[in-house]
Design an enzyme around this catalytic site. Structure first.
Site, PDB file in Angstrom:
ATOM      1  N   ASN A   7     -93.554  11.993 -22.514  1.00 34.57           N
ATOM      2  CA  ASN A   7     -94.809  12.726 -22.424  1.00 34.57           C
ATOM      3  C   ASN A   7     -94.935  13.178 -20.972  1.00 34.57           C
ATOM      4  OD1 ASN A   7     -97.436  13.587 -22.062  1.00 34.57           O
ATOM      5  ND2 ASN A   7     -98.366  11.869 -23.135  1.00 34.57           N
ATOM      6  N   ARG A   9     -97.188  14.430 -19.287  1.00 33.08           N
ATOM      7  CA  ARG A   9     -98.477  14.180 -18.634  1.00 33.08           C
ATOM      8  C   ARG A   9     -98.638  12.720 -18.206  1.00 33.08           C
ATOM      9  NH1 ARG A   9    -103.354  16.581 -21.705  1.00 33.08           N
ATOM     10  NH2 ARG A   9    -104.236  16.300 -19.643  1.00 33.08           N
ATOM     11  N   CYS A  10     -97.694  11.868 -18.589  1.00 30.25           N
ATOM     12  CA  CYS A  10     -97.785  10.442 -18.307  1.00 30.25           C
ATOM     13  C   CYS A  10     -96.923  10.087 -17.096  1.00 30.25           C
ATOM     14  CB  CYS A  10     -97.321   9.646 -19.533  1.00 30.25           C
ATOM     15  SG  CYS A  10     -97.158   7.874 -19.242  1.00 30.25           S
ATOM     16  N   GLY A  11     -97.531   9.462 -16.100  1.00 30.46           N
ATOM     17  CA  GLY A  11     -96.815   9.080 -14.888  1.00 30.46           C
ATOM     18  C   GLY A  11     -95.659   8.133 -15.151  1.00 30.46           C
ATOM     19  N   ARG A  14     -92.848  10.049 -16.682  1.00 32.80           N
ATOM     20  CA  ARG A  14     -92.144  10.862 -15.671  1.00 32.80           C
ATOM     21  C   ARG A  14     -91.228   9.984 -14.821  1.00 32.80           C
ATOM     22  NH1 ARG A  14     -97.320  13.156 -15.228  1.00 32.80           N
ATOM     23  NH2 ARG A  14     -97.653  12.151 -13.208  1.00 32.80           N
TER      24      ARG A  14
END
Length: 113
Positions: A7, A9-11, A14
């Site tokens: 995802n 948008r997820c730190g 990433r």
């Protein structure tokens, strides 16, 4: 080939992707929010992780809290709920052959890459 369910948008997701990239090995990114895994695919992931379906659910997400928290839900129903609401799927998940890990913390990914 390594596969990461990601995802953007997820730190943590990433961070996990960065670790996979740094491994130098071939990999595939599955953006599971738009490319939602099938029932069979989720069953396989759960089996590879060696967990119960509920352990793959992000139980603090609003969708879960408002609709399912505290209710008795079968394993099959939990998988279907994740397909209908992919935001509930914990991330990142990395699969390498017959091994899989949830990247929480992301460093766990190093165990299989």
């Amino acid at each position: 080939m390594i596969k990461i369910y990601h995802n953007p948008r997820c730190g943590k997701s990433r961070e996990g992707l960065e670790l996979v990239e740094k491994s130098g090995k071939a990999f595939e990114v599955v953006k599971y929010l738009t490319d939602v895994p099938s029932f069979e695919e989720l069953q396989t992931i759960i089996k590879l992780l060696g967990i119960a379906p509920i352990e793959l659910v992000r139980q603090k997400e609003d969708v879960w809290v408002k609709n399912f928290k505290g209710k008795e839900v079968s394993d099959e129903a939990i998988i279907k709920i994740m397909i209908e609401n992919p935001i509930l799927i914990e991330r990142p998940i990395v699969i390498n052959g017959n091994k899989a890990v949830m990247g929480r913390p992301p460093e766990k990914i190093l165990d299989i890459v």
